[in-house]
Design a protein around this motif. Structure first.
Motif, short mmCIF file in Angstrom:
data_model
loop_
_atom_site.label_atom_id
_atom_site.label_comp_id
_atom_site.label_asym_id
_atom_site.label_seq_id
_atom_site.Cartn_x
_atom_site.Cartn_y
_atom_site.Cartn_z
N GLY A 6 16.90 68.88 54.32
CA GLY A 6 16.66 67.49 54.71
C GLY A 6 15.17 67.18 54.77
O GLY A 6 14.39 67.98 55.27
N PHE A 7 14.81 66.00 54.26
CA PHE A 7 13.41 65.54 54.26
C PHE A 7 13.28 64.32 55.16
O PHE A 7 13.96 63.31 54.95
CB PHE A 7 12.95 65.16 52.85
N GLU A 8 12.40 64.39 56.14
CA GLU A 8 12.19 63.26 57.05
C GLU A 8 10.70 62.88 57.06
O GLU A 8 9.84 63.73 57.20
CB GLU A 8 12.63 63.68 58.47
N GLY A 9 10.44 61.57 56.91
CA GLY A 9 9.05 61.12 56.96
C GLY A 9 8.96 59.62 57.25
O GLY A 9 8.09 58.95 56.73
N SER A 10 9.85 59.12 58.13
CA SER A 10 9.91 57.67 58.34
C SER A 10 8.82 57.15 59.26
O SER A 10 8.55 55.96 59.31
CB SER A 10 11.28 57.28 58.91
N ALA A 11 8.17 58.06 60.01
CA ALA A 11 7.07 57.63 60.88
C ALA A 11 5.94 58.66 60.75
O ALA A 11 5.62 59.06 59.63
CB ALA A 11 7.56 57.48 62.31
N ASN A 12 5.36 59.13 61.85
CA ASN A 12 4.18 59.99 61.71
C ASN A 12 4.50 61.48 61.70
O ASN A 12 3.60 62.30 61.76
CB ASN A 12 3.14 59.67 62.80
N VAL A 19 19.86 73.39 56.93
CA VAL A 19 21.03 73.61 57.77
C VAL A 19 22.14 74.22 56.92
O VAL A 19 22.38 73.78 55.80
CB VAL A 19 21.49 72.28 58.41
N LYS A 20 22.78 75.25 57.48
CA LYS A 20 23.90 75.89 56.79
C LYS A 20 25.09 75.91 57.73
O LYS A 20 25.08 76.63 58.73
CB LYS A 20 23.48 77.32 56.43
N GLN A 301 21.48 67.79 58.75
CA GLN A 301 22.76 67.85 59.46
C GLN A 301 23.62 66.61 59.20
O GLN A 301 24.82 66.72 58.93
CB GLN A 301 22.52 68.03 60.97
N ALA A 302 23.00 65.42 59.25
CA ALA A 302 23.77 64.20 58.92
C ALA A 302 24.21 64.27 57.46
O ALA A 302 25.35 63.90 57.13
CB ALA A 302 22.93 62.95 59.18
N GLY A 303 23.33 64.77 56.59
CA GLY A 303 23.66 64.93 55.17
C GLY A 303 24.82 65.89 54.98
O GLY A 303 25.70 65.67 54.14
N TRP A 304 24.82 66.94 55.78
CA TRP A 304 25.91 67.94 55.72
C TRP A 304 27.25 67.29 56.04
O TRP A 304 28.25 67.47 55.33
CB TRP A 304 25.58 69.06 56.72
N GLU A 305 27.28 66.50 57.11
CA GLU A 305 28.52 65.79 57.49
C GLU A 305 28.95 64.84 56.38
O GLU A 305 30.14 64.78 56.04
CB GLU A 305 28.30 64.98 58.78
#
Ligand code: MG
Length: 335
Positions: A6-12, A19-20, A301-305
């Motif tokens: 998962g890639f997160e970069g919506s703020a700073n 996740v497995k 994790q959200a992507g996994w679901e």
């Protein structure tokens, strides 16, 4: 067995997590920290993300001890958030998806927080208070949506705290909110501030103007210390949040409450929520800074679901959007 990055970069914060099947294998993060008195601007934040993307990605793979061919799907934050940082991060996700020939999945950032909170705490069907620098919502699941029961009608609670930290010229390291929390512990004298709850919603902008305008004089005259003002601000805004959370719990007959988002690691907020939860015979769930502050694993994790329930996002639809409400997403992975 499904492995998601998962890639997160919506703020700073720039985060990459792997996740497995419900186990967080790695979750490195790099935070863009501005000088005291300054916030972070979209352009500079995007530059930070571009500069650190490859390092953080390599770290995520190394710590998980995993090679790209073991990854099943690439999840990334579609929104909500700041435009330029979102786009910079999505470009990295799209690039690796094409290099590694993997499917993609676009994730709503708020849902990332909720699913991470559920995974880490084991809460099954909680009323959720999501509080951060950009978001303030009370959420509960009903009929395939995370429904928003209450929210801020102007700025987020974390933005209110961050901007008051600028007035006091507090350090942004590790975060302005953390430094407010530390000062607030030593506060003694309470300053009454506007308490703005409108039905199920809250408002912080008038309250912020009020304290911003008065703080310099109150401090100069020695009537209140910076500690007193941090204490008064926290007590007031947290009480507002607890009030609307309790009302949502009463409405839903909820026996669990989960706090997520960057402000969610504030110990005073957790303590106040615990009092309310106990009085109702409900259980409080919260996580620490590793998981409640924006991170890559929550998107994984959200992507996994989502992936396990049959969703993927075609490459040509892997765009970003600054506005993306929690209740726009059909929750296909819960019954
Ligand atoms: Mg967030």
């Amino acid at each position: 067995m499904v492995v998601v990055i998962g890639f997160e970069g919506s703020a700073n914060k720039l985060g990459v997590g792997i996740v497995k099947d419900g186990i967080v294998l790695s979750n490195p993060r790099h935070t863009y920290i501005t000088p005291p008195g300054q916030g972070f601007l979209p352009k500079d934040t995007a530059k930070h993300h571009r500069e650190h993307a490859l390092d953080v990605l390599q770290k995520a793979l190394d710590e998980a001890n995993i090679s790209p061919d073991e990854i099943d799907v690439i999840a990334y934050t579609k929104g909500p958030g700041m435009g330029a940082p979102l786009v910079s991060t999505a470009i990295v996700a799209r690039t690796v998806a094409q290099l590694w020939r993997k499917p993609m999945i676009a994730v709503n950032h708020c849902i990332g927080h909720i699913e991470m909170g559920r995974l880490i705490t084991g809460a099954v069907n909680p009323t959720v208070l999501y509080v951060s620098g950009g978001n303030t919502q009370v959420i509960a699941y009903s009929q395939r949506r995370y429904r928003i029961f209450g929210e801020t009608i102007d700025i987020a609670v974390g933005n209110c705290l961050d901007r008051f930290a600028r007035v006091l010229k507090l350090s942004n390291d590790p975060s302005p909110g953390y430094n407010i929390e530390q000062l607030a512990k030593k506060g003694k004298k309470f300053l009454e501030l506007p308490y703005v709850v409108k039905g199920m919603d809250v408002s912080f902008s008038g309250l912020l103007s009020f304290i911003e305008e008065r703080a310099p004089q109150l401090l100069e005259k020695g009537e209140y210390s910076p500690e007193d003002l941090c204490f008064s601000l926290q007590e007031t805004v947290f009480a507002m949040l607890i009030e609307i959370t309790e009302r949502a719990m009463a409405h839903c007959g909820s026996e669990e409450v989960l706090i997520v988002g960057g402000v969610g690691c504030n110990k005073r907020l957790q303590a106040m929520m615990e009092v309310m939860a106990q009085e109702r015979g409900a259980k409080l769930y919260a996580t620490d800074e590793r998981f409640c502050i924006d991170n890559g694993a929550m998107i994984a994790q959200a992507g996994w679901e989502m992936y396990r329930s049959g969703q993927t996002t075609p490459l040509k639809e892997t765009s970003c959007t600054q506005r993306f409400r929690t209740d726009e997403v059909e929750v296909t992975w819960r019954s």
